[in-house]
Scaffold this motif. Structure first.
Motif, PDB file in Angstrom:
ATOM      1  N   THR A 158       0.800  -1.230   0.000  1.00 15.33           N
ATOM      2  CA  THR A 158       0.000   0.000   0.000  1.00 15.33           C
ATOM      3  C   THR A 158       0.829   1.275   0.000  1.00 15.33           C
ATOM      4  O   THR A 158       0.269   2.367  -0.059  1.00 15.33           O
ATOM      5  CB  THR A 158      -0.924   0.023   1.228  1.00 15.33           C
ATOM      6  N   ASN A 159       2.148   1.141   0.078  1.00 14.36           N
ATOM      7  CA  ASN A 159       3.010   2.316   0.203  1.00 14.36           C
ATOM      8  C   ASN A 159       3.705   2.602  -1.135  1.00 14.36           C
ATOM      9  O   ASN A 159       4.700   1.965  -1.484  1.00 14.36           O
ATOM     10  CB  ASN A 159       4.036   2.091   1.316  1.00 14.36           C
ATOM     11  N   ASP A 160       3.176   3.584  -1.867  1.00 16.49           N
ATOM     12  CA  ASP A 160       3.728   3.918  -3.183  1.00 16.49           C
ATOM     13  C   ASP A 160       5.181   4.371  -3.087  1.00 16.49           C
ATOM     14  O   ASP A 160       5.997   4.054  -3.957  1.00 16.49           O
ATOM     15  CB  ASP A 160       2.906   5.028  -3.840  1.00 16.49           C
ATOM     16  N   LYS A 161       5.505   5.115  -2.029  1.00 16.71           N
ATOM     17  CA  LYS A 161       6.858   5.659  -1.881  1.00 16.71           C
ATOM     18  C   LYS A 161       7.874   4.536  -1.707  1.00 16.71           C
ATOM     19  O   LYS A 161       8.954   4.567  -2.313  1.00 16.71           O
ATOM     20  CB  LYS A 161       6.913   6.615  -0.696  1.00 16.71           C
ATOM     21  N   LYS A 162       7.545   3.558  -0.895  1.00 22.15           N
ATOM     22  CA  LYS A 162       8.478   2.457  -0.670  1.00 22.15           C
ATOM     23  C   LYS A 162       8.642   1.601  -1.924  1.00 22.15           C
ATOM     24  O   LYS A 162       9.749   1.159  -2.248  1.00 22.15           O
ATOM     25  CB  LYS A 162       8.014   1.610   0.513  1.00 22.15           C
ATOM     26  N   ARG A 163       7.562   1.374  -2.631  1.00 24.15           N
ATOM     27  CA  ARG A 163       7.676   0.610  -3.880  1.00 24.15           C
ATOM     28  C   ARG A 163       8.552   1.345  -4.892  1.00 24.15           C
ATOM     29  O   ARG A 163       9.358   0.734  -5.594  1.00 24.15           O
ATOM     30  CB  ARG A 163       6.291   0.338  -4.464  1.00 24.15           C
ATOM     31  N   GLU A 164       8.420   2.661  -4.949  1.00 26.55           N
ATOM     32  CA  GLU A 164       9.239   3.440  -5.871  1.00 26.55           C
ATOM     33  C   GLU A 164      10.703   3.422  -5.454  1.00 26.55           C
ATOM     34  O   GLU A 164      11.603   3.395  -6.301  1.00 26.55           O
ATOM     35  CB  GLU A 164       8.718   4.883  -5.944  1.00 26.55           C
ATOM     36  N   THR A 165      10.951   3.427  -4.152  1.00 20.43           N
ATOM     37  CA  THR A 165      12.329   3.347  -3.654  1.00 20.43           C
ATOM     38  C   THR A 165      12.979   2.043  -4.091  1.00 20.43           C
ATOM     39  O   THR A 165      14.138   2.028  -4.543  1.00 20.43           O
ATOM     40  CB  THR A 165      12.355   3.455  -2.119  1.00 20.43           C
ATOM     41  N   ILE A 166      12.261   0.954  -3.951  1.00 17.28           N
ATOM     42  CA  ILE A 166      12.786  -0.351  -4.369  1.00 17.28           C
ATOM     43  C   ILE A 166      13.007  -0.371  -5.881  1.00 17.28           C
ATOM     44  O   ILE A 166      14.032  -0.854  -6.376  1.00 17.28           O
ATOM     45  CB  ILE A 166      11.838  -1.479  -3.940  1.00 17.28           C
TER      46      ILE A 166
END
Length: 214
Positions: free
Chosen positions: A166-174
Motif C-alpha cells: 500500500t506504500n507507493d513511496k516504498k515501492r518506488e524506492t525499491i
C-alpha cells in the motif's frame, strides 16, 4: 503470469510438516512455475548432505513439470558457525532470516560474513526500511552493492508485507534502487498455503521492472 515461490519448508525443518514431494506437488497444483525449498539450517544440522541430495533428486523427478530450486534458510540470531558457508556452496541460494530483529547479528558484521557464501544470497522476511533506520545506513544500496536479493514474504506474519502493498513511496524506492527481488510464501504446511497473496506479490514485484530472482 509467471509465479515463483522461493521460500518453503519441509519435514527437514523443525516446524515443517510435509515432505519435499508434497510441497512441490502442492506448488504444481497451484500452477507455480518455480518452487524453492529452503529448510532451516539449524534444523538440518549434520544432515545437510542428505538434504541437498534429496532436493537434487526432486529436481530430476519433477523436471518438465516445475522448476525446483535448492535453498537453505540461515538464522542470524545469533550468527551460525562459519562452516555453513562451505557446506552451502553448491546450493542454488541461501536466505538469511530476520536481520531486522533486535537479536540478529550486527548488519555491518553481516555484510562481511556473507561474503563467505559463493551461491546467490537473499534476505528473508526482513523490513529493509526499518533496518536502514536502525543502523543509519542505506541498507537497500548495500544489498545492491553486494548482489543480495530482497524477499517479499507473504506468510502474513510480517507487517512490512502489507505496508509494501500500500506504500507507493516504498515501492518506488525499491524500483529505483534496482535491487533484485523475490517472493516467498514461507509455507510450513500445505493446508495453509496463501496462494492468492503469493500471486499478488509476484505481480507487484515483477511490475517494478527489477531483476526477479527465481
Amino acid at each position: 503470469m509467471f509465479t515463483a515461490d522461493m521460500h518453503s519448508h519441509t519435514f527437514f525443518s523443525y516446524d515443517g510438516s510435509n515432505s519435499p514431494e508434497e510441497i512441490i506437488e502442492n506448488a504444481i497444483a497451484h500452477s507455480v512455475d518455480v518452487i524453492g525449498i529452503t529448510d532451516h539450517q539449524f534444523s538440518i544440522g549434520d544432515r545437510i548432505g542428505e538434504y541437498y541430495e534429496y532436493i537434487q533428486h526432486c529436481k530430476i523427478k519433477y523436471a518438465g513439470r516445475i522448476k525446483v530450486r535448492c535453498g537453505l534458510e540461515i538464522g542470524t540470531r545469533p550468527k551460525p558457525d562459519d562452516f555453513i558457508a562451505e557446506a552451502a556452496q553448491y546450493f542454488d541460494y541461501v536466505l538469511f532470516e530476520s536481520l531486522d530483529s533486535a537479536a540478529a547479528m550486527d548488519f555491518y558484521e553481516f555484510l562481511e560474513w556473507q561474503r563467505m557464501f559463493k551461491c546467490r544470497k537473499g534476505l528473508a522476511h526482513t523490513d529493509v526500511f526499518r533496518l536502514s533506520a536502525r543502523f543509519g545506513l542505506d541498507v537497500i544500496a548495500a544489498l545492491k552493492e553486494n548482489d543480495i536479493f530482497w524477499e517479499l514474504n507473504t506468510s502474513g506474519n510480517y507487517p512490512y508485507y502489507y505496508d509494501f502493498l500500500t506504500n507507493d513511496k516504498k515501492r518506488e524506492t525499491i524500483r529505483k534502487s534496482g535491487i533484485t527481488v523475490s517472493a516467498g510464501s514461507d509455507t510450513h504446511r500445505v493446508e495453509e498455503y496463501r496462494f492468492k497473496q503469493l500471486r499478488r506479490a509476484n505481480e507487484l514485484l515483477q511490475s517494478l521492472g527489477n531483476e526477479f530472482f527465481c
